[in-house]
Design a protein around this motif. Sequence first.
Motif, short mmCIF file in Angstrom:
data_model
loop_
_atom_site.label_atom_id
_atom_site.label_comp_id
_atom_site.label_asym_id
_atom_site.label_seq_id
_atom_site.Cartn_x
_atom_site.Cartn_y
_atom_site.Cartn_z
N UNK A 53 10.00 4.43 2.76
CA UNK A 53 8.58 4.12 2.55
C UNK A 53 7.82 4.30 3.86
N UNK A 54 8.36 3.74 4.92
CA UNK A 54 7.71 3.86 6.23
C UNK A 54 7.61 5.31 6.67
N UNK A 55 8.66 6.07 6.43
CA UNK A 55 8.63 7.49 6.78
C UNK A 55 7.59 8.26 5.99
N UNK A 56 7.47 7.95 4.69
CA UNK A 56 6.48 8.62 3.85
C UNK A 56 5.07 8.29 4.31
N UNK A 57 4.82 7.01 4.62
CA UNK A 57 3.49 6.59 5.08
C UNK A 57 3.12 7.32 6.37
N UNK A 58 4.06 7.40 7.27
CA UNK A 58 3.80 8.06 8.56
C UNK A 58 3.61 9.56 8.35
N UNK A 59 4.47 10.19 7.55
CA UNK A 59 4.38 11.63 7.32
C UNK A 59 3.09 12.03 6.63
N UNK A 60 2.69 11.27 5.62
CA UNK A 60 1.53 11.62 4.82
C UNK A 60 0.22 11.11 5.41
N UNK A 61 0.29 10.24 6.42
CA UNK A 61 -0.93 9.72 7.03
C UNK A 61 -1.69 8.78 6.11
N UNK A 62 -0.98 8.01 5.32
CA UNK A 62 -1.61 7.08 4.39
C UNK A 62 -2.19 5.91 5.21
N UNK A 63 -3.47 5.59 5.02
CA UNK A 63 -4.03 4.45 5.76
C UNK A 63 -3.40 3.15 5.28
N UNK A 64 -3.29 2.20 6.18
CA UNK A 64 -2.63 0.94 5.84
C UNK A 64 -3.42 0.16 4.79
N UNK A 65 -4.73 0.37 4.71
CA UNK A 65 -5.54 -0.33 3.71
C UNK A 65 -5.18 0.08 2.29
N UNK A 66 -4.65 1.26 2.10
CA UNK A 66 -4.28 1.72 0.76
C UNK A 66 -3.11 0.92 0.21
N UNK A 67 -2.39 0.23 1.08
CA UNK A 67 -1.24 -0.55 0.64
C UNK A 67 -1.60 -1.99 0.30
N UNK A 68 -2.84 -2.38 0.56
CA UNK A 68 -3.27 -3.75 0.27
C UNK A 68 -3.47 -3.94 -1.22
N UNK A 69 -3.35 -5.19 -1.70
CA UNK A 69 -3.67 -5.45 -3.10
C UNK A 69 -5.16 -5.22 -3.37
N UNK A 70 -5.48 -5.01 -4.62
CA UNK A 70 -6.85 -4.66 -5.03
C UNK A 70 -7.91 -5.65 -4.53
N UNK A 71 -7.72 -6.97 -4.67
CA UNK A 71 -8.80 -7.86 -4.23
C UNK A 71 -9.06 -7.77 -2.72
N UNK A 72 -8.03 -7.56 -1.95
CA UNK A 72 -8.24 -7.43 -0.50
C UNK A 72 -8.93 -6.12 -0.16
N UNK A 73 -8.62 -5.06 -0.88
CA UNK A 73 -9.31 -3.80 -0.68
C UNK A 73 -10.80 -3.94 -1.00
N UNK A 74 -11.10 -4.64 -2.09
CA UNK A 74 -12.50 -4.83 -2.48
C UNK A 74 -13.25 -5.68 -1.46
N UNK A 75 -12.60 -6.72 -0.94
CA UNK A 75 -13.26 -7.54 0.08
C UNK A 75 -13.54 -6.75 1.34
N UNK A 76 -12.58 -5.93 1.76
CA UNK A 76 -12.80 -5.11 2.95
C UNK A 76 -13.95 -4.12 2.73
N UNK A 77 -14.01 -3.53 1.56
CA UNK A 77 -15.12 -2.62 1.26
C UNK A 77 -16.45 -3.35 1.29
#
Length: 153
Positions: free
Chosen positions: A50-74
Motif C-alpha cells: 500500500x505504501x509503495x503504491x501511494x508513493x509510486x502513484x503520488x496519491x495525496x494523503x488526504x485521499x486516504x482520509x474518511x469522508x467526513x474528514x475530507x469534507x471538513x478539510x474542504x
Amino acid sequence: MRNEAYWARYESVIDQQIRNAEERGDFADLPGKGKPLPGMDGPYDENWWIKGWIQREGVPSEALLPTPLQLRKESERLQETVRDLPTEEAVRAVVSELNRRIAEWVRAPSGPAVPVKRVDPEAIVQGWRAERSAPPPAPATGRPTRTRWWRRK
C-alpha cells in the motif's frame, strides 16, 4: 520411488518457457539485475505494498482520509479554493456542490462520526468580494526606501 522419478523429469509449459527465455538471454539486461530488492533491508511491514503504491502513484494523503474528514478539510479551505474564481455564480456553484456532498453524507454517514456543518454561501461570497475589492499589494522594489536628508526633520 518410481512416482518421484516421474515428477523429477516433468517440466511444465511455464517452466519450459522460462528456461527457453533464459537460454535465449531475454533476462540478461533487465534493470536492477544483481541489485538487492528494494525494501528488503528494513523491518517487515505488512502494508508495504500500500505504501509503495501511494508513493509510486503520488496519491495525496488526504485521499486516504474518511469522508467526513475530507469534507471538513474542504470546508476549511473553501475560501482559498474560491479565491481565483471569476464570478459570484461560480463561487456559489462550488459552495452548493460542497453542501450537496455534506448533505449526502449526513443522510447516509459512513466512517467515523465526525460532525460536519454545511457551509454558509453568503459568508463565502462576502469573503470572496472582500478579497476582490482589496487593492493588490504594492510590488516590492527589493531595496529599502530612503528619505532625503533635508526631509528628515
